[in-house]
Design a protein around this motif. Structure first.
Motif, short mmCIF file in Angstrom:
data_model
loop_
_atom_site.label_atom_id
_atom_site.label_comp_id
_atom_site.label_asym_id
_atom_site.label_seq_id
_atom_site.Cartn_x
_atom_site.Cartn_y
_atom_site.Cartn_z
N MET A 100 0.86 -1.24 0.07
CA MET A 100 0.00 -0.11 -0.07
C MET A 100 0.88 1.18 -0.19
N SER A 101 0.73 2.06 -0.95
CA SER A 101 1.48 3.33 -1.21
C SER A 101 1.91 3.97 0.08
N LYS A 256 -11.42 10.52 -7.77
CA LYS A 256 -11.03 9.05 -7.27
C LYS A 256 -9.61 8.92 -7.22
N ASP A 257 -8.81 9.31 -8.25
CA ASP A 257 -7.47 8.72 -8.27
C ASP A 257 -6.55 9.35 -7.25
N ARG A 260 -6.93 7.49 -4.49
CA ARG A 260 -6.15 5.95 -4.89
C ARG A 260 -4.67 6.25 -4.65
N GLY A 264 -3.78 2.91 -2.78
CA GLY A 264 -3.97 1.76 -3.77
C GLY A 264 -2.19 0.98 -3.94
N ARG A 265 -2.40 0.25 -4.69
CA ARG A 265 -1.18 -0.65 -4.75
C ARG A 265 0.09 0.15 -4.83
N TRP A 268 1.62 2.26 -8.28
CA TRP A 268 0.57 2.63 -9.07
C TRP A 268 0.42 4.07 -9.21
#
Length: 416
Positions: A100-101, A256-257, A260, A264-265, A268
């Motif tokens: 997770m970042s 949304k990004d 994320r 996010g992963r 990414w």
């Protein structure tokens, strides 16, 4: 904290032994610049922990007092269960720290070293603000706070010795425990090794959850991270990924990004950000360690400052309960400024050498003005000696061409 403090002399003894072995075998696993950065990052992690470690400890106590399901006795078998259970949750904490970042942004400090030796073990983050969440189930099960703090410290102490290249495989231990061999895999940036071997003490969790890989004979580990730090500044080592995530979150047009990016992963990036700000990562075959050339006299000055900084840190940690808040603050600021300055010096910044003179004059006066007594006198004497050594470093830097202090990785480093 007490367990870690008692372990510090052992850490430095083992580092000294490894240095001797490294020199005799001519393996060159040590570079002064990288080793100093690792040790400095470890110092900062201990100093910063003074400020924020009370938060997770308090939360754990609140959960333990409010919702603990069991009242566990203080017996030997409970301690063993606590030790094993802590390592299980450490596995998931460590694994998510890679996957997770926002968690990787804190953990990446430990992987930023491009060498692998016992000093790498001490290159710890100063900003692990969320890891305590993973251990709250232990409070729910009824493990006392003091017990968890102790087994957590023992877990960390165990992990120190596995950061070496001088121990190969260890037979049956490879199947049960984290060893130098399977932990070297974890620190490698080779694609086949990425996101493997997360265990702290036991490698059983990796075998159980499919994240284990042995050290391959035909694939030597290449240490470091693909987005190389290219700095010896321990503060930047702690902020590097946070800075990138902040930029990516700001520049992406998708709301949304923006979220994320953080959760996010790891690795990414939003498509629009990747298109506007591509990151060029060279093939691993082209990887070269970050290694600016500086004169040996400058490196020796830097090493002296690091030793003085260790002294200030030890003074702070041993007297933390007796020192007034103002004295604590002055000591913390001294450590942070010395850390940043040393990082710039090792990165070949001539401006940092120019700034050392004023620092060596101002900070001792600050200690004296604050009434820090004998400590101020000792620090002032160290600063006077440092001024003399600084003069030699500056003179050699101006009179002779820069010489590389730390030799190629195929030869032993000369720390003298």
């Amino acid at each position: 904290m007490t367990v870690i403090l008692f372990a510090i002399p052992l850490f430095f003894l083992l580092i000294g032994i490894e240095l001797i072995v490294d020199y005799k075998r001519k393996t060159g696993h040590y570079r002064t610049n990288d080793a100093i950065t690792s040790l400095t990052a470890g110092v900062l992690s201990r100093v910063v922990a003074i400020g924020h470690q009370l938060i997770p400890f308090t939360v754990y106590i609140l959960v333990y007092d409010a919702v603990a399901l069991f009242s566990l006795p203080d017996t030997w078998w409970v301690w063993i269960v606590a030790f094993v259970a802590y390592d299980f949750f450490y596995y998931w904490n460590h694994r998510m720290g890679h996957e997770m970042s926002i968690l990787w942004a804190a953990h990446v400090v430990h992987h930023s070293s491009e060498d692998y030796n016992l000093t790498t073990a001490l290159r710890q983050t100063s900003g692990a603000l969320f890891s305590w969440i993973f251990y709250l189930p232990l409070a729910l099960l009824g493990f006392e706070p003091a017990m968890i703090i102790t087994v957590g410290a023992l877990n960390l102490v165990y992990q120190f010795w596995v950061h070496t290249q001088h121990i190969k495989t260890l037979g049956w231990m490879e199947y049960v425990f984290v060893t130098p061999s399977n932990h070297r895999v974890h620190h490698a940036q080779n694609r086949v090794y990425i996101d493997k071997n997360y265990g702290g003490v036991f490698i059983l969790w990796d075998r159980l959850f499919g994240t284990f890989i042995p050290e391959l004979k035909d694939e030597s580990p290449v240490y470091g991270i693909r987005g190389a730090l290219k700095s010896f500044n321990p503060i930047w080592a702690n902020l590097q990924i946070y800075s990138q995530l902040t930029r990516d979150s700001y520049h992406t047009r998708s709301w949304k990004d923006k979220f994320r990016v953080w959760f996010g992963r790891t690795g990414w990036r939003p498509d629009d950000v990747s298109a506007r700000f591509p990151q060029d990562k060279k093939p691993l075959s082209e990887f070269k360690k970050y290694h600016p050339k500086i004169h040996k006299a400058v490196t020796r000055y830097s090493l002296l400052q690091h030793i003085i900084m260790l002294g200030v840190t030890l003074y702070l940690l041993l007297n933390i309960g007796a020192l007034p808040t103002s004295h604590q603050l002055i000591a913390v600021v001294t450590v942070i400024v010395m850390s940043i300055q040393n990082g710039f010096i090792l990165s070949q910044s001539k401006m940092s050498l120019a700034m050392e003179g004023p620092r060596l004059l101002v900070f001792p006066l600050l200690w004296v003005a604050a009434g820090m007594g004998t400590a101020a006198l000792v620090y002032a004497v160290c600063s006077v000696i440092s001024l003399f050594v600084l003069g030699i470093a500056v003179r050699y830097t101006h009179q002779r061409p820069p010489l590389e202090e730390a030799v190629l990785p195929t030869e032993p480093d000369n720390l003298a």
